[in-house]
Design a protein around this motif. Structure first.
Motif, PDB file in Angstrom:
ATOM      1  N   GLY A 543     -65.576  18.985  -1.483  1.00  0.00           N
ATOM      2  CA  GLY A 543     -64.266  19.395  -1.955  1.00  0.00           C
ATOM      3  C   GLY A 543     -63.140  18.901  -1.075  1.00  0.00           C
ATOM      4  O   GLY A 543     -62.070  18.513  -1.576  1.00  0.00           O
ATOM      5  N   GLU A 544     -63.352  18.915   0.243  1.00  0.00           N
ATOM      6  CA  GLU A 544     -62.285  18.512   1.159  1.00  0.00           C
ATOM      7  C   GLU A 544     -62.044  17.012   1.112  1.00  0.00           C
ATOM      8  O   GLU A 544     -60.910  16.547   1.247  1.00  0.00           O
ATOM      9  CB  GLU A 544     -62.646  18.949   2.581  1.00  0.00           C
ATOM     10  CG  GLU A 544     -61.495  18.902   3.554  1.00  0.00           C
ATOM     11  CD  GLU A 544     -60.420  19.917   3.221  1.00  0.00           C
ATOM     12  OE1 GLU A 544     -59.246  19.643   3.530  1.00  0.00           O
ATOM     13  OE2 GLU A 544     -60.759  20.976   2.647  1.00  0.00           O
ATOM     14  N   PHE A 545     -63.093  16.230   0.936  1.00  0.00           N
ATOM     15  CA  PHE A 545     -62.975  14.771   0.880  1.00  0.00           C
ATOM     16  C   PHE A 545     -63.437  14.276  -0.484  1.00  0.00           C
ATOM     17  O   PHE A 545     -64.295  13.381  -0.590  1.00  0.00           O
ATOM     18  CB  PHE A 545     -63.803  14.137   1.997  1.00  0.00           C
ATOM     19  CG  PHE A 545     -63.507  14.702   3.356  1.00  0.00           C
ATOM     20  CD1 PHE A 545     -62.324  14.416   4.015  1.00  0.00           C
ATOM     21  CD2 PHE A 545     -64.405  15.568   3.972  1.00  0.00           C
ATOM     22  CE1 PHE A 545     -62.054  14.946   5.265  1.00  0.00           C
ATOM     23  CE2 PHE A 545     -64.148  16.096   5.215  1.00  0.00           C
ATOM     24  CZ  PHE A 545     -62.960  15.787   5.869  1.00  0.00           C
ATOM     25  N   ALA A 546     -62.870  14.857  -1.532  1.00  0.00           N
ATOM     26  CA  ALA A 546     -63.276  14.513  -2.893  1.00  0.00           C
ATOM     27  C   ALA A 546     -62.927  13.070  -3.233  1.00  0.00           C
ATOM     28  O   ALA A 546     -63.610  12.421  -4.037  1.00  0.00           O
ATOM     29  CB  ALA A 546     -62.613  15.461  -3.891  1.00  0.00           C
ATOM     30  N   ILE A 579     -64.768  23.533  -6.626  1.00  0.00           N
ATOM     31  CA  ILE A 579     -64.627  23.160  -8.046  1.00  0.00           C
ATOM     32  C   ILE A 579     -63.189  22.773  -8.391  1.00  0.00           C
ATOM     33  O   ILE A 579     -62.958  21.704  -8.990  1.00  0.00           O
ATOM     34  CB  ILE A 579     -65.150  24.305  -8.930  1.00  0.00           C
ATOM     35  CG1 ILE A 579     -66.684  24.343  -8.872  1.00  0.00           C
ATOM     36  CG2 ILE A 579     -64.679  24.141 -10.377  1.00  0.00           C
ATOM     37  CD1 ILE A 579     -67.287  25.537  -9.583  1.00  0.00           C
ATOM     38  N   PRO A 580     -62.161  23.559  -8.070  1.00  0.00           N
ATOM     39  CA  PRO A 580     -60.799  23.116  -8.422  1.00  0.00           C
ATOM     40  C   PRO A 580     -60.367  21.862  -7.658  1.00  0.00           C
ATOM     41  O   PRO A 580     -59.549  21.089  -8.176  1.00  0.00           O
ATOM     42  CB  PRO A 580     -59.937  24.333  -8.053  1.00  0.00           C
ATOM     43  CG  PRO A 580     -60.739  25.120  -7.103  1.00  0.00           C
ATOM     44  CD  PRO A 580     -62.153  24.915  -7.481  1.00  0.00           C
ATOM     45  N   LYS A 581     -60.890  21.633  -6.452  1.00  0.00           N
ATOM     46  CA  LYS A 581     -60.546  20.412  -5.722  1.00  0.00           C
ATOM     47  C   LYS A 581     -61.089  19.184  -6.439  1.00  0.00           C
ATOM     48  O   LYS A 581     -60.397  18.170  -6.582  1.00  0.00           O
ATOM     49  CB  LYS A 581     -61.083  20.476  -4.304  1.00  0.00           C
ATOM     50  CG  LYS A 581     -60.497  21.599  -3.454  1.00  0.00           C
ATOM     51  CD  LYS A 581     -61.109  21.626  -2.072  1.00  0.00           C
ATOM     52  CE  LYS A 581     -60.559  22.782  -1.252  1.00  0.00           C
ATOM     53  NZ  LYS A 581     -61.173  22.839   0.106  1.00  0.00           N
ATOM     54  N   GLY A 588     -56.060  14.686 -11.997  1.00  0.00           N
ATOM     55  CA  GLY A 588     -54.682  14.598 -11.503  1.00  0.00           C
ATOM     56  C   GLY A 588     -54.211  13.200 -11.235  1.00  0.00           C
ATOM     57  O   GLY A 588     -53.389  12.990 -10.331  1.00  0.00           O
ATOM     58  N   ASN A 589     -54.689  12.200 -11.965  1.00  0.00           N
ATOM     59  CA  ASN A 589     -54.258  10.821 -11.769  1.00  0.00           C
ATOM     60  C   ASN A 589     -52.887  10.619 -12.402  1.00  0.00           C
ATOM     61  O   ASN A 589     -52.736  10.690 -13.625  1.00  0.00           O
ATOM     62  CB  ASN A 589     -55.284   9.862 -12.385  1.00  0.00           C
ATOM     63  CG  ASN A 589     -55.003   8.416 -12.008  1.00  0.00           C
ATOM     64  OD1 ASN A 589     -54.113   8.139 -11.211  1.00  0.00           O
ATOM     65  ND2 ASN A 589     -55.772   7.498 -12.590  1.00  0.00           N
ATOM     66  N   GLN A 590     -51.865  10.361 -11.583  1.00  0.00           N
ATOM     67  CA  GLN A 590     -50.510  10.205 -12.102  1.00  0.00           C
ATOM     68  C   GLN A 590     -50.255   8.815 -12.673  1.00  0.00           C
ATOM     69  O   GLN A 590     -49.334   8.626 -13.473  1.00  0.00           O
ATOM     70  CB  GLN A 590     -49.507  10.480 -10.973  1.00  0.00           C
ATOM     71  CG  GLN A 590     -49.593  11.872 -10.392  1.00  0.00           C
ATOM     72  CD  GLN A 590     -48.572  12.099  -9.312  1.00  0.00           C
ATOM     73  OE1 GLN A 590     -47.708  11.248  -9.083  1.00  0.00           O
ATOM     74  NE2 GLN A 590     -48.644  13.236  -8.658  1.00  0.00           N
ATOM     75  N   GLN A 591     -51.050   7.821 -12.268  1.00  0.00           N
ATOM     76  CA  GLN A 591     -50.805   6.462 -12.741  1.00  0.00           C
ATOM     77  C   GLN A 591     -51.377   6.213 -14.129  1.00  0.00           C
ATOM     78  O   GLN A 591     -50.914   5.355 -14.848  1.00  0.00           O
ATOM     79  CB  GLN A 591     -51.419   5.462 -11.752  1.00  0.00           C
ATOM     80  CG  GLN A 591     -50.807   5.545 -10.352  1.00  0.00           C
ATOM     81  CD  GLN A 591     -51.453   4.581  -9.401  1.00  0.00           C
ATOM     82  OE1 GLN A 591     -52.387   3.872  -9.776  1.00  0.00           O
ATOM     83  NE2 GLN A 591     -50.941   4.555  -8.166  1.00  0.00           N
ATOM     84  N   GLY A 592     -52.408   6.971 -14.498  1.00  0.00           N
ATOM     85  CA  GLY A 592     -53.001   6.773 -15.802  1.00  0.00           C
ATOM     86  C   GLY A 592     -52.111   7.281 -16.928  1.00  0.00           C
ATOM     87  O   GLY A 592     -51.283   8.189 -16.750  1.00  0.00           O
ATOM     88  N   LEU A 593     -52.258   6.707 -18.119  1.00  0.00           N
ATOM     89  CA  LEU A 593     -51.474   7.119 -19.280  1.00  0.00           C
ATOM     90  C   LEU A 593     -52.098   8.347 -19.919  1.00  0.00           C
ATOM     91  O   LEU A 593     -53.324   8.462 -19.987  1.00  0.00           O
ATOM     92  CB  LEU A 593     -51.404   5.963 -20.288  1.00  0.00           C
ATOM     93  CG  LEU A 593     -50.732   4.677 -19.772  1.00  0.00           C
ATOM     94  CD1 LEU A 593     -50.764   3.611 -20.864  1.00  0.00           C
ATOM     95  CD2 LEU A 593     -49.301   4.946 -19.313  1.00  0.00           C
ATOM     96  N   ILE A 662     -51.485  21.662  -9.282  1.00  0.00           N
ATOM     97  CA  ILE A 662     -52.841  21.907  -8.776  1.00  0.00           C
ATOM     98  C   ILE A 662     -53.157  21.057  -7.549  1.00  0.00           C
ATOM     99  O   ILE A 662     -53.709  21.568  -6.561  1.00  0.00           O
ATOM    100  CB  ILE A 662     -53.875  21.699  -9.901  1.00  0.00           C
ATOM    101  CG1 ILE A 662     -53.668  22.750 -11.006  1.00  0.00           C
ATOM    102  CG2 ILE A 662     -55.292  21.770  -9.348  1.00  0.00           C
ATOM    103  CD1 ILE A 662     -54.641  22.643 -12.143  1.00  0.00           C
ATOM    104  N   PRO A 663     -52.837  19.757  -7.493  1.00  0.00           N
ATOM    105  CA  PRO A 663     -53.099  19.002  -6.257  1.00  0.00           C
ATOM    106  C   PRO A 663     -52.344  19.541  -5.046  1.00  0.00           C
ATOM    107  O   PRO A 663     -52.833  19.436  -3.919  1.00  0.00           O
ATOM    108  CB  PRO A 663     -52.655  17.576  -6.602  1.00  0.00           C
ATOM    109  CG  PRO A 663     -52.808  17.490  -8.083  1.00  0.00           C
ATOM    110  CD  PRO A 663     -52.432  18.848  -8.593  1.00  0.00           C
ATOM    111  N   SER A 664     -51.165  20.106  -5.263  1.00  0.00           N
ATOM    112  CA  SER A 664     -50.413  20.632  -4.112  1.00  0.00           C
ATOM    113  C   SER A 664     -51.066  21.864  -3.504  1.00  0.00           C
ATOM    114  O   SER A 664     -50.766  22.218  -2.356  1.00  0.00           O
ATOM    115  CB  SER A 664     -48.988  20.975  -4.551  1.00  0.00           C
ATOM    116  OG  SER A 664     -48.988  22.028  -5.511  1.00  0.00           O
ATOM    117  N   LEU A 665     -51.933  22.533  -4.256  1.00  0.00           N
ATOM    118  CA  LEU A 665     -52.618  23.701  -3.703  1.00  0.00           C
ATOM    119  C   LEU A 665     -53.598  23.322  -2.597  1.00  0.00           C
ATOM    120  O   LEU A 665     -53.900  24.150  -1.720  1.00  0.00           O
ATOM    121  CB  LEU A 665     -53.370  24.447  -4.819  1.00  0.00           C
ATOM    122  CG  LEU A 665     -52.528  25.063  -5.931  1.00  0.00           C
ATOM    123  CD1 LEU A 665     -53.432  25.684  -6.988  1.00  0.00           C
ATOM    124  CD2 LEU A 665     -51.564  26.100  -5.384  1.00  0.00           C
TER     125      LEU A 665
END
Length: 1026
Positions: A543-546, A579-581, A588-593, A662-665
């Motif tokens: 989870g930490e290094f997903a 699991i949430p990580k 959470g990919n911002q570059q994908g459409l 969610i990524p900011s958590l």
């Protein structure tokens, strides 16, 4: 039955094979009858049989008085049996022992030395404090006996007396020292004195330092090896007090090491040099290096001796002690030490492991670890029958077994051929090996580690070698008494991933291999729950290094598998946090459409996570339940955001909840190691009172909540979610779907349907919605169109054609069978053979992060130290070890002894005088009470202004002779007299106004008469006047 003889008892025991217990009970009954007779020979024979049966565990304390009778016999053979029974059955608290004092004194003063030896042998076994003081004078006289055997036994007996009552050693010490200084003394007596001094010396070595010249003379001129061993042990305790002895002792000890053929004396010389600090005293000199090399070479010769495990054990002990000062010399003999790791004796293996941990360095680390791993792989696992604690004799005791006479010629333990298969390893030993491997690798913050990639593979390999754990630890129902080996491996995996940034991809890959369900069979041990402790740490790393995982989706699929709900609570907590990580990493990919495929994938992943979290919302563990509820609400909120995000937006932006919230958590400050002492230096905020209640009205709120819960509505959805278990829905597979839609058969549709009932009846509306659904899902590869033929192209084919053109024809690709067998005729490259040398990888440089501290100091230990509980545990004192703690405060110095003796004598006299004064006062008080009770006097205070008269009513008037008339008139003063009468004797007594008593006259006699118990009446002055 058998005759009254010990030999007949043994023959009868052999004759009753299978019925030994019944035969022994009958023999005990017969011994009880025989020992009560008047014949002393019969008593001695019965007592001898009882001694034999007592060795099988049958108590004979009931015959203590009979033992004393046989001890007092004038015949030597009977007396010897009595003393033997006393040694076997008497203890220091035996009741009849107080009657044996005079008998022991009598036999000690016997002119016959054979009879004198009997109490000398018996006293050390039965002595107590009261007997020690009374027998001291008789024993000190025996030190001057003409027979050396009597003097030797007396010295040993005096030592036993000193253990029970230390003050008895001081009067005997001058005589013992005189015997030691005597050069013409018998060697056996001198050896006994040296033995006693050696036992006393480690308690108070300063008292025996003046004896060093005589002891050195005995060491150089004596030929008795056992006496030399005792003297060397004594000198090792005297060397810290007198360092100049080191240079004096080095030449004779070196000569003994070079010339003696006795291995025991050789070991004691080497051990004495190490413990006494002789090697440290000459360290750095040429002579010191030569002596150290000589000692190490002799110890190596002891290790290679075949057939004597005791020599190998003590040699490993000496190697471990010399490693602290000459580790480089010990490391030169690494080959023979590593051979001891595979020794069949488990105690030798453990000592070799401890020695290996101390001598390992950066060059030998990988060799030693690979050797230990090979031992764990090749050796089997010990079963429950192999454990020493499951031995039948340990729990059931000694069971007598009858043997035939012809069986005595057979060998009890026949010599077996040496097996080539490695012996099985018990779980405790496996745990010890794993802990020592981790300790060697992580020593001094990985100071000896040069290849962290290799270390990560070692950690994965160690998981399969973990021993089984108890069912309570697997289920998590009880608190663990100590961390398991799998927990230690998981902690090391986390520590390496956090400290060494360059090895984080390998650590993440190792964590993935441990978490994926497909690899559980060959990476985890076959024993139940042996490696479960590493799953929590692996989930943390994943989870930490997903972002460094080779396949995050495969890891997430394994984490949310339904079978994981049965894992321990500690592992589930790490799973829920990871699991949430992983979900954030996947979605959470911002570059994908943001398109239909992305939205469908997110919806599918969310649905699987929700399906896994819903049962955990009612988990018995509160922390698991709390995290499951929190992340369940987060997933539901995310599902609403995904479903509400339009797909025909021009920007096609990913929902911000997925891309930012969610990524900011789970992002922010980088994770670094923290020193243990840093947490103690964190200052609490000002004004924070942890003892103050958060809400002063908490009790009232809780009481009100209890009252409200009694009247809660049953149709409350929130109450049903948290307090009611979901009910199972009965489903009939043969029931038509129309009945499910309309169970009442009314033909009306459900009002809760998301479709409009009026629109369902309109064919045009249905066709329009079908076309819209087909258009919306035309690019979805998971959507199955019912109107599409089976041989037509799927949406996935259309996507490939649109991206690659007509050059790619998917339908024309032939379907071929994939055969993994190398014999199918294809040219498969052969794997590298074992004789080919492996290509050595270029050595990488790894940077190990240090612990973060507060204040800039490094007072805390920065290395991850794994302490083995097996080696740190202190063993209990053996039952055969003699308690000599009372000798620690005993001083044999003359001046100190005289000062202390005078002080003790003064204190003793003072206490005796105080006790005597108290006793005299008590005697005087009791004498006065008895006198007053005899005279029948009762004291009381007279009332003010009058005289107290005590009278008894009587039926008959007492007749008084002599001066009765004067007594009736109350004397010249006219005062009345109170007469106190007793049952056996009557006396009259006058009480005057001043409160003083008038003694009755001697010739006044009170007539005896029949009396009854009457109460006493007290008259005041007015009543008496009337």
């Amino acid at each position: 039955m058998f005759e009254k003889d010990i030999y007949q008892l043994i023959r009868g025991l052999r004759a009753h094979k299978g019925n030994e217990r019944e035969y022994i009970q009958d023999s005990l009954k017969e011994c009880r009858k025989e020992i009560r007779g008047a014949d002393m020979d019969q008593k001695a024979t019965a007592l001898l049989k009882l001694v034999y049966l007592e060795m099988f565990g049958h108590d004979m304390s009931w015959a203590s008085f009979n033992v004393l009778e046989v001890m007092s016999s004038p015949k030597y053979l009977q007396k010897r049996v009595g003393y033997l029974a006393a040694v076997q059955s008497f203890r220091s608290d035996t009741e009849v022992l107080m009657l044996a004092g005079n008998l022991l004194k009598k036999d000690l003063n016997s002119p016959d030395k054979i009879i004198m030896a009997l109490p000398l042998i018996t006293i050390p076994h039965v002595i107590n404090a009261s007997m020690a003081n009374s027998l001291l004078g008789d024993l000190v006289i025996r030190l001057s006996h003409s027979n050396p055997a009597i003097r030797k036994k007396t010295i040993v007996t005096l030592y036993r007396l000193a253990l029970v009552y230390p003050e008895t050693l001081r009067p005997a010490w001058p005589k013992i020292k005189e015997r030691l200084q005597d050069e013409n003394e018998d060697p056996s007596v001198t050896a006994a004195i040296v033995n006693v001094i050696c036992e006393l010396g480690w308690r108070r070595p300063q008292d025996f330092l003046p004896l060093a010249p005589r002891l050195f003379e005995l060491l150089t001129s004596n030929t008795n090896n056992w006496m030399a061993i005792k003297i060397i042990k004594l000198f090792s305790t005297l060397l810290p007090l007198e360092p100049r002895l080191a240079k004096k002792l080095l030449p004779p000890l070196t000569n003994i090491i070079k010339t003696t053929p006795a291995m025991s004396l050789l070991y004691e010389c080497v051990n004495g040099m190490i413990q006494g600090g002789m090697l440290d005293a000459v360290e750095g000199t040429t002579e010191g290096d030569e002596i150290a090399r000589l000692c190490v070479s002799k110890l190596r010769a002891m290790l290679v001796v075949e057939g004597d495990p005791n020599l190998r054990y003590v040699a490993l002990l000496a190697f471990a002690r010399i490693t602290t000062s000459h580790a480089d010399l010990v490391s030169e003999h690494r080959d023979v030490i590593l051979e001891c790791i595979d020794d069949p004796d488990i105690s030798i293996r453990i000592r070799a492991l401890d020695l290996v941990v101390g001598m390992v360095d950066a060059n030998s680390l990988q060799t030693v670890v690979e050797r230990l791993l090979r031992q764990l792989r090749t050796s089997g696992r010990a079963t429950a029958a192999d454990e020493p604690s499951n031995d039948r004799g340990t729990h059931d005791g000694i069971v007598p077994r009858a043997d035939d006479d012809d069986e005595a010629l057979t060998t009890i333990h026949p010599r077996e051929a040496k097996s080539t298969q490695p012996p099985p390893l018990p779980d405790d030993y496996r745990t010890g090996v794993i802990e020592r491997i981790l300790s060697m690798c992580s020593k001094d913050t990985y100071a000896n580690m040069t290849d962290f990639e290799w270390y990560v593979t070692v950690l994965v390999e160690l998981v399969k070698q973990c021993p089984a754990v108890s069912a309570a630890d697997v289920s998590g129902g009880a608190a663990k008494s100590r961390p398991s080996a799998a927990d230690a491996i998981g902690d090391e995996l986390v520590n390496v991933a956090v400290r060494v940034k360059a090895v984080r991809p390998e650590a993440a890959s190792a964590a993935q291999s441990l978490l994926v369900l497909e690899s559980r069979e060959h990476l985890f041990p076959a024993s139940a729950g042996g490696g479960h402790g590493v799953l929590g740490s692996s989930a943390f790393v994943a989870g930490e290094f997903a972002g460094l995982l080779p396949s995050p989706e495969a890891v997430l699929t394994s984490l949310i598998h339904p079978s994981n709900a049965q894992l321990p609570a500690a592992v589930l907590l790490s799973y829920l946090q990871a699991i949430p990580k992983l979900f954030s990493q996947l979605t959470g990919n911002q570059q994908g459409l943001w398109n239909q495929s992305h939205a469908s994938h997110c919806t599918l992943v969310i649905a699987r996570i929700v399906h896994f979290l819903e049962p955990l919302a009612i988990h018995p563990n509160l922390e698991v339940q709390e995290r499951a509820v929190e992340f369940l609400d987060l997933m539901r909120l995310t599902s609403e955001a995904v479903s509400s995000q339009p797909l025909d937006d021009e920007d096609n932006a990913t929902p911000r909840l997925l891309s930012q919230a969610i990524p900011s958590l789970f992002s922010g400050v980088e994770l670094n190691p923290v020193a243990p002492s840093a947490l103690l230096k964190v200052q609490p905020p000002e004004g924070l009172d942890l003892d103050a209640p958060i809400n002063a009205n908490l009790n009232m709120i809780l009481q009100q909540a209890d009252l409200d819960s009694e009247y809660v509505e049953t149709d409350n959805e929130v109450y049903k979610f948290y307090h009611e278990k979901p009910s199972a829905v009965a489903f009939d597979p043969h029931r038509p779907a129309a009945e499910l839609l309309d169970p009442a058969g009314t033909g009306s549709s459900r009002s809760s349907s998301y479709q409009d009932a009026e629109a369902d009846s309109n064919p045009e509306s249905l066709e329009r919605k079908k076309l819209m659904r087909r258009e919306r899902n035309k690019d979805d590869p998971y959507y199955i169109d019912p109107d599409r033929a089976s041989n037509s192209s799927t949406p996935l084919h259309n996507i490939l054609r649109s991206n690659n053109g007509d050059a790619l024809d998917v339908d024309s690709i032939p379907v071929m069978e994939l055969n993994m067998d190398a014999s199918n005729g294809h040219n498969v490259p052969a794997p590298p053979t074992s004789d080919r040398k492996p290509v050595r990888k270029a050595q990488r440089r790894f940077e190990v992060a240090a612990d973060e501290t507060l204040g800039g100091d490094n007072d805390a230990p920065s290395a991850f130290q794994l302490t083995s509980a097996a080696s740190a545990a202190r063993g209990k004192r053996s039952l055969l070890e003699v308690d000599s703690s009372g000798l620690a405060s005993l001083s044999l110095d003359d001046a100190a002894a005289a000062t202390r003796s005078s002080a003790l004598e003064f204190e003793r006299r003072r206490l005796e005088e105080e006790e005597m004064a108290k006793a005299m006062k008590e005697v005087e008080r009791l004498r006065l009470e008895m006198q007053r009770a005899q005279e029948g006097i009762q004291f009381g205070e007279a009332p003010e202004g009058g005289t107290m008269v005590v009278r008894k009513k009587k039926k008959k008037k007492a007749r008084v002779e002599g001066d009765a008339e004067e007594a009736a008139n109350g004397g010249d003063g006219g005062e009345e007299v109170g007469v106190v009468k007793k049952k056996k004797k009557k006396k009259k007594m006058a009480v005057e106004d001043d409160g003083q008593e008038q003694q009755p006259e001697e010739d006044a006699l009170v007539a005896k008469g029949k009396r009854k118990k009457k109460r006493q009446v007290v008259f005041d002055e007015n009543t008496a006047a009337d």
